[in-house]
Design an enzyme around this catalytic site. Structure first.
Site, short mmCIF file in Angstrom:
data_model
loop_
_atom_site.label_atom_id
_atom_site.label_comp_id
_atom_site.label_asym_id
_atom_site.label_seq_id
_atom_site.Cartn_x
_atom_site.Cartn_y
_atom_site.Cartn_z
N HIS A 86 -11.86 11.67 6.31
CA HIS A 86 -11.93 13.35 6.72
C HIS A 86 -10.93 13.57 8.02
O HIS A 86 -10.18 14.30 8.10
CB HIS A 86 -13.40 13.92 6.64
CG HIS A 86 -14.13 13.33 8.07
ND1 HIS A 86 -14.62 12.80 8.61
CD2 HIS A 86 -13.83 14.20 9.33
CE1 HIS A 86 -15.23 12.30 10.05
NE2 HIS A 86 -14.76 13.05 9.92
N ASP A 118 -16.37 7.54 2.58
CA ASP A 118 -14.97 8.09 3.95
C ASP A 118 -14.81 7.40 5.03
O ASP A 118 -14.84 6.68 6.08
CB ASP A 118 -16.39 9.43 4.93
CG ASP A 118 -15.19 10.23 5.65
OD1 ASP A 118 -14.20 9.98 5.79
OD2 ASP A 118 -16.20 11.18 6.23
N GLY A 184 -14.95 14.94 17.01
CA GLY A 184 -13.58 13.84 17.40
C GLY A 184 -14.70 13.08 17.43
O GLY A 184 -13.29 11.59 17.84
N ASN A 185 -15.82 12.42 17.75
CA ASN A 185 -16.18 11.04 17.40
C ASN A 185 -16.09 10.21 16.11
O ASN A 185 -15.62 8.78 16.14
CB ASN A 185 -17.67 10.78 18.36
CG ASN A 185 -17.78 11.01 19.37
OD1 ASN A 185 -18.34 11.81 19.74
ND2 ASN A 185 -17.58 9.91 19.96
N SER A 186 -15.21 11.31 15.14
CA SER A 186 -15.13 10.32 14.12
C SER A 186 -14.33 9.39 13.63
O SER A 186 -13.23 9.59 14.25
CB SER A 186 -14.97 12.09 12.45
OG SER A 186 -15.92 12.77 12.88
#
Length: 241
Positions: A86, A118, A184-186
Site C-alpha cells: 500500500h 500487503d 509513515g511507519n508502514s
C-alpha cells in the site's frame, strides 16, 4: 543464642534473616541490593535498545513515491528493499529512497506479493555494499519488539519505538504489538532484540473515537521469507494494488 543472627549477617549468608529480626542494617543492605539490581536491569534494557537501533537503523529507508511516503528495509547488499504494497499504491515505476545518512537514490518497483498480501519490493540501482537486515526464524508472544520507520514523513525518519509482542497468529501471519507506530511507519521493520526482522509494520487499530488504540499490526516473518523466494523465482505480481 544472640550471636547467630549477627554472624549470619556478617558472613552475608542471610540478610533477609537479619531483616526479619528487626535489624536496621539488614534492611539497608536489602534495599541497597534491590536498588542496585533495578539499576542494572534498566541499564541492560537501555543497552539492548541502543544496540538494536545502531545495528538496524542504517538498513531502514524512507520511501517517497511522489504521491505518498512510507518506510522500508534493505535485505540484500545490492539494494533489494521490502515494504508494504500500500506504500506503493499508484506509484510510478521509479521511486526515491533516502538512506539514513540522507543520500537520495532512485529505486525501481520490482513487484507485489500475490493473494492480497500487503508486501512489495523495490530495488535501488547500481549498489553493491549496502547495509542489510536479516530475517528471524520465529517470533514469540511476550518478547521485546522494536520498530523503526518514518511516521508522518521525512522529518521523523528512522524514529524508534519499543514494546512487547502481545498476540501472534501464525496461520494468518499477523503480529500484534504495542510498539508505537503511525502513518509513515508502514513497510518498516519490526525487530527482535538481535536486530533481526520478525515482521513488517503495516497498520494500527483505531479506537471508537478514531484515535490510535496502541495496538500495532505487522506481517509475520513467516510470510516475508516466501515472498523473498518468490522474488528470486520471478513469481510475483507486476500489477500495482
Amino acid at each position: 543464642m544472640n550471636r547467630k543472627p549477627y554472624l549470619i549477617a556478617v558472613t552475608g549468608l542471610a540478610v533477609l534473616s537479619v531483616q526479619a529480626l528487626g535489624s536496621p542494617n539488614g534492611l539497608a543492605l536489602t534495599s541497597a541490593n534491590h536498588y542496585s539490581q533495578s539499576i542494572i536491569s534498566q541499564n541492560s534494557e537501555e543497552q539492548t535498545r541502543i544496540k538494536v537501533y545502531q545495528k538496524a537503523s542504517p538498513a531502514v529507508v524512507y520511501i517517497n513515491t511522489g504521491k505518498a511516503s512510507g518506510s522500508g528495509f534493505i535485505v540484500s547488499r545490492d539494494g533489494l528493499i521490502i515494504t508494504n504494497a500500500h506504500v506503493l499504491e499508484d506509484a510510478p515505476a521509479t521511486v526515491t529512497v533516502i538512506l539514513e545518512d540522507g543520500k537520495r537514490l532512485p529505486a525501481n518497483v520490482i513487484g507485489f506479493a500475490k493473494n492480497g498480501l500487503d508486501l512489495a519490493a523495490i530495488k535501488i540501482r547500481n549498489q553493491k555494499n549496502l547495509p542489510t537486515l536479516s530475517l528471524a526464524k520465529s517470533a514469540q508472544v511476550g518478547q521485546s519488539v522494536y520498530a523503526i520507520g518514518s511516521p508522518f514523513g521525512y522529518d521523523n525518519q528512522n524514529n524508534f519505538t519499543a514494546g512487547v509482542l502481545s498476540n501472534l497468529d501464525e496461520q494468518d501471519g499477523i503480529i500484534k504489538h504495542d510498539a508505537r507506530i503511525n502513518p509513515g511507519n508502514s513497510g518498516g521493520p519490526l525487530l527482535n532484540s538481535q536486530a533481526q526482522v520478525i515482521g513488517v509494520n503495516t497498520a494500527i487499530r483505531l479506537d471508537r473515537n478514531g484515535s490510535n488504540s496502541g495496538i500495532s499490526i505487522a506481517i509475520l516473518v513467516n510470510k516475508i521469507q516466501p515472498f523473498l523466494t518468490a522474488i528470486r523465482q520471478g513469481n510475483i505480481s507486476r500489477l500495482r494494488r
